[in-house]
Design an enzyme around this catalytic site. Structure first.
Site, short mmCIF file in Angstrom:
data_model
loop_
_atom_site.label_atom_id
_atom_site.label_comp_id
_atom_site.label_asym_id
_atom_site.label_seq_id
_atom_site.Cartn_x
_atom_site.Cartn_y
_atom_site.Cartn_z
N LYS A 1 0.95 -1.18 -0.70
CA LYS A 1 -0.18 -0.33 -0.50
C LYS A 1 0.78 1.28 -0.12
O LYS A 1 0.61 2.25 -1.32
CB LYS A 1 -1.12 0.57 1.30
CG LYS A 1 -1.59 1.72 1.10
CD LYS A 1 -2.40 1.07 2.36
CE LYS A 1 -2.04 1.35 3.67
NZ LYS A 1 -1.45 2.98 4.17
N ASN A 2 1.78 1.04 0.91
CA ASN A 2 2.42 2.00 1.18
C ASN A 2 3.53 2.76 0.14
O ASN A 2 4.33 4.11 -0.29
CB ASN A 2 2.99 2.24 2.46
CG ASN A 2 2.00 2.80 3.52
OD1 ASN A 2 1.12 3.32 3.32
ND2 ASN A 2 3.02 2.62 4.76
N ARG B 1 -5.32 9.86 4.55
CA ARG B 1 -4.05 11.24 4.94
C ARG B 1 -3.29 11.30 3.55
O ARG B 1 -2.51 12.79 3.22
CB ARG B 1 -3.30 11.34 5.99
CG ARG B 1 -3.39 12.64 6.74
CD ARG B 1 -2.73 12.22 7.43
NE ARG B 1 -1.39 13.45 8.50
CZ ARG B 1 -0.21 13.31 7.60
NH1 ARG B 1 -0.05 12.54 6.53
NH2 ARG B 1 -0.05 14.39 8.02
N CYS C 1 -6.26 13.47 13.04
CA CYS C 1 -6.20 11.64 12.61
C CYS C 1 -6.41 11.61 13.79
O CYS C 1 -5.86 11.37 14.92
CB CYS C 1 -4.72 12.52 11.76
SG CYS C 1 -4.29 10.05 11.68
N ARG D 1 -0.10 15.11 13.68
CA ARG D 1 0.11 14.47 11.39
C ARG D 1 0.26 15.38 11.05
O ARG D 1 -0.50 15.40 9.88
CB ARG D 1 -0.85 13.29 11.51
CG ARG D 1 0.01 12.01 12.41
CD ARG D 1 -1.10 10.51 11.23
NE ARG D 1 -0.04 9.90 10.40
CZ ARG D 1 -0.42 8.85 9.87
NH1 ARG D 1 -1.72 8.20 9.72
NH2 ARG D 1 0.25 8.47 9.06
N ASP E 1 3.83 0.57 12.12
CA ASP E 1 2.85 -0.50 11.74
C ASP E 1 2.99 -1.39 12.24
O ASP E 1 1.73 -1.83 11.97
CB ASP E 1 3.16 -0.03 10.20
CG ASP E 1 2.28 1.74 9.58
OD1 ASP E 1 1.82 2.14 10.56
OD2 ASP E 1 2.45 2.05 8.38
N ARG F 1 -8.72 -0.73 3.64
CA ARG F 1 -7.89 0.04 3.64
C ARG F 1 -5.86 -0.32 3.19
O ARG F 1 -5.48 0.64 2.43
CB ARG F 1 -8.12 1.29 5.09
CG ARG F 1 -8.93 2.13 5.01
CD ARG F 1 -8.65 3.30 6.39
NE ARG F 1 -7.16 4.14 5.77
CZ ARG F 1 -6.46 4.84 6.08
NH1 ARG F 1 -6.33 5.22 7.59
NH2 ARG F 1 -5.41 5.39 5.84
C1 UD1 Z 1 3.96 6.94 5.94
C2 UD1 Z 1 2.88 5.59 6.01
C3 UD1 Z 1 2.11 5.05 7.40
C4 UD1 Z 1 3.15 4.69 8.48
C5 UD1 Z 1 4.43 5.93 9.19
C6 UD1 Z 1 5.06 5.87 9.48
C7 UD1 Z 1 2.26 6.00 4.24
C8 UD1 Z 1 1.32 6.00 2.85
N1 UD1 Z 1 2.50 6.00 5.49
O1 UD1 Z 1 3.43 8.18 7.18
O2 UD1 Z 1 1.93 3.44 7.43
O3 UD1 Z 1 2.71 4.81 9.72
O4 UD1 Z 1 4.70 6.56 7.67
O5 UD1 Z 1 6.46 5.29 9.08
O6 UD1 Z 1 3.29 5.71 3.52
N2 UD1 Z 1 5.87 14.68 10.96
C9 UD1 Z 1 5.72 16.09 10.96
N3 UD1 Z 1 5.81 17.35 10.31
C10 UD1 Z 1 5.62 17.07 9.16
C11 UD1 Z 1 5.29 15.18 8.36
C12 UD1 Z 1 5.34 14.34 9.92
O7 UD1 Z 1 5.45 16.25 12.16
O8 UD1 Z 1 5.43 17.34 7.97
C13 UD1 Z 1 5.67 13.45 11.88
C14 UD1 Z 1 3.94 13.35 12.37
O9 UD1 Z 1 3.85 13.73 13.42
C15 UD1 Z 1 5.12 11.59 12.81
C16 UD1 Z 1 6.29 11.63 12.65
O10 UD1 Z 1 6.90 12.47 11.41
O11 UD1 Z 1 5.37 11.80 14.47
C17 UD1 Z 1 6.53 11.16 11.10
O12 UD1 Z 1 5.39 11.19 10.05
P1 UD1 Z 1 5.60 10.29 8.52
O13 UD1 Z 1 6.38 10.04 8.49
O14 UD1 Z 1 5.88 11.65 7.59
O15 UD1 Z 1 3.85 9.71 8.51
P2 UD1 Z 1 3.10 9.63 6.65
O16 UD1 Z 1 4.94 9.76 5.49
O17 UD1 Z 1 2.33 10.44 7.22
#
Ligand code: UD1
Length: 419
Positions: free
Chosen positions: A22-23, A93, A117, A122, A306, A398
């Site tokens: 998925k990711n 998201r 979320c 997030r 995850d 999902r």
């Molecule tokens: C992706 C994965 C999700 C997985 C996560 C962490 C996808 C579609 N989803 O989610 O399944 O659980 O990685 O491995 O690939 N953060 C910030 N600012 C930002 C972005 C992130 O502070 O602009 C923080 C988030 O709140 C969190 C951390 O960074 O604490 C990691 O999040 P992130 O790696 O961005 O998660 P996703 O990419 O949303």
């Protein structure tokens, strides 16, 4: 809303074929907005999040044709709308992944802010910061990220938190920018590497994907290519835990064992015997009760957030006391309360769940609250005595393709109760 009925207690045994990740599929679908010609993607999993992305790309103007379920063609030549609307972003998201490609290729994007979320705040501040560094003008208006740039320019971007979709968005924006971009403290997840490989085939010049420094030399245009999405390491891990939690023997096929090292280490520590081949993993619990383990989530290659909920279920029935420490997301323990309703002896303290394993869980009606939490409830149901009904199965759908069919193949008594 569909529910899953599980009659627990039988040791799982057999083989299961792992679907595309998925990711990886989601960012690669977003990357299909970048080239001049059509893309062909294979091994695309049939999941609700993929359906949402397909809807989003169609809204943007891409033409999408499905060939025999797992192969799809995306033709971006008629893209004419540059918006990701709230009603799609709020259900998924990862819709924010169209921001980088739309801005890089078409110079504009209006993407709804994801909002709160179920698993914590997030934010998307890193995506916005990186695009601004590349010269984009970005404002937040009416709940939307409004981004404009005649042309993006290469920049050095230091992420202060490792972000998977943040790294992917910036990489997709940088491939058509003028000059060199460097992303420091980049995510190293295999899905980031799969996206980089896809972009590379399209003609992008990217170095260092899979390390924490990614260098991208911008090019003028990209072309449509074929790509087969890499196997889902989280789906693989979930079926292996299903084997472990039931004392069974499960082999996952068409996977990539090298992407699951941290998870396999913990399964071995729990007492499972693990064998791996080039594209398969076999777990044998030999009818024994697992031992509780201590798990701490962190960015790849450490233990994935995850997989944390699934190990929470495993610890619930394991011998001894185990801890799960979540360092990536706040508020990602919704499954703990539901597991308690099934008889688990757990205490949540801040970002840690401490669990004293019980010999048996008992079936109960439980509610899925997010994707991985729902997987943990399914796993708990497989190990529990009696009947478990998991409500709000759309969360499972999902991220898990035909979960009830795959588990049935392994001998589980599970069926979908349609709404
Ligand atoms: C992706 C994965 C999700 C997985 C996560 C962490 C996808 C579609 N989803 O989610 O399944 O659980 O990685 O491995 O690939 N953060 C910030 N600012 C930002 C972005 C992130 O502070 O602009 C923080 C988030 O709140 C969190 C951390 O960074 O604490 C990691 O999040 P992130 O790696 O961005 O998660 P996703 O990419 O949303």
């Amino acid at each position: 809303m569909d529910r899953l009925e599980i009659i627990g207690g039988s040791a799982l045994s057999g083989e299961v074929r792992i679907s595309g990740a998925k990711n990886a599929a989601l960012p690669i679908l977003a990357a299909c907005l970048l080239p001049e010609g059509p893309m062909i993607l294979e091994n695309v999993p049939h999941l609700n999040d993929v359906t949402t992305t397909v809807k989003l790309l169609r809204r943007i103007g891409a033409e999408i044709t499905f060939h025999d379920g797992v192969r799809l063609e995306v033709d971006p030549s008629r893209v004419a709308h540059f918006e990701a609307p709230y009603e799609l972003v709020k259900t998924m998201r990862a819709s924010v992944l169209v921001l980088g490609p739309l801005l890089g290729r078409y110079g504009r994007a209006d993407v709804s802010l994801p909002g709160g979320c179920a698993i914590g705040a997030r934010p998307v501040n890193l995506h916005v910061m990186g695009l601004r560094a590349m010269g984009a003008e970005i404002s937040i208006e009416n709940g939307y990220i409004r981004a404009r740039a005649k042309r993006l320019y290469g920049a050095r971007i230091v992420l202060d938190t490792v972000s998977v979709t943040g790294t992917e968005n910036l990489m997709m924006a940088a491939v058509l920018a003028k000059g060199e971009s460097v992303i420091e403290n980049a995510a190293r997840e295999p899905e980031v590497v799969d996206l980089a490989e896809t972009l590379g085939k399209m003609g992008a010049v990217i170095e260092g994907a899979g390390t924490n420094t990614i260098r991208i030399q911008g090019v003028e245009t990209l072309q449509g290519v074929n790509h087969s999405v890499l196997p889902d390491r989280i789906e693989s891990g979930t079926y292996l835990v299903a084997g472990a939690i039931t004392g069974g023997r499960v082999r996952v096929n068409r996977t990539r064992p090298e992407h699951l090292e941290a998870v396999l280490d913990k399964l071995s520590e729990a007492g499972a015997s693990i064998q791996v081949g080039p594209d398969w993993i076999e777990l044998d619990m030999r009818g024994e009760r697992p031992r509780a383990v201590d798990v701490r989530t962190a960015p790849y290659p450490a233990f994935p957030t995850d997989m944390q909920a699934q190990f929470c279920a495993l610890n619930a029935i394991a011998a001894g006391t185990g801890t799960i420490t979540e360092t990536i997301f706040e508020n990602r323990f919704m499954h703990a309360l539901e597991l308690q309703r099934m008889g688990a002896d757990l205490v949540t303290k801040g970002n840690m769940v401490v669990s004293r394993g019980v010999k048996h869980l008992t079936g109960a009606p439980v509610m899925a609250t997010d994707l991985r939490a729902s997987a943990s409830l399914v796993l708990a149901g497989l190990a529990a005595k009696g009947v478990t009904i998991v409500d709000r199965v759309y969360h499972v759908d999902r991220g898990y393709e035909r979960i009830e069919e795959k588990l049935s193949q392994l001998g589980a008594e599970i069926r979908r109760l349609p709404d």
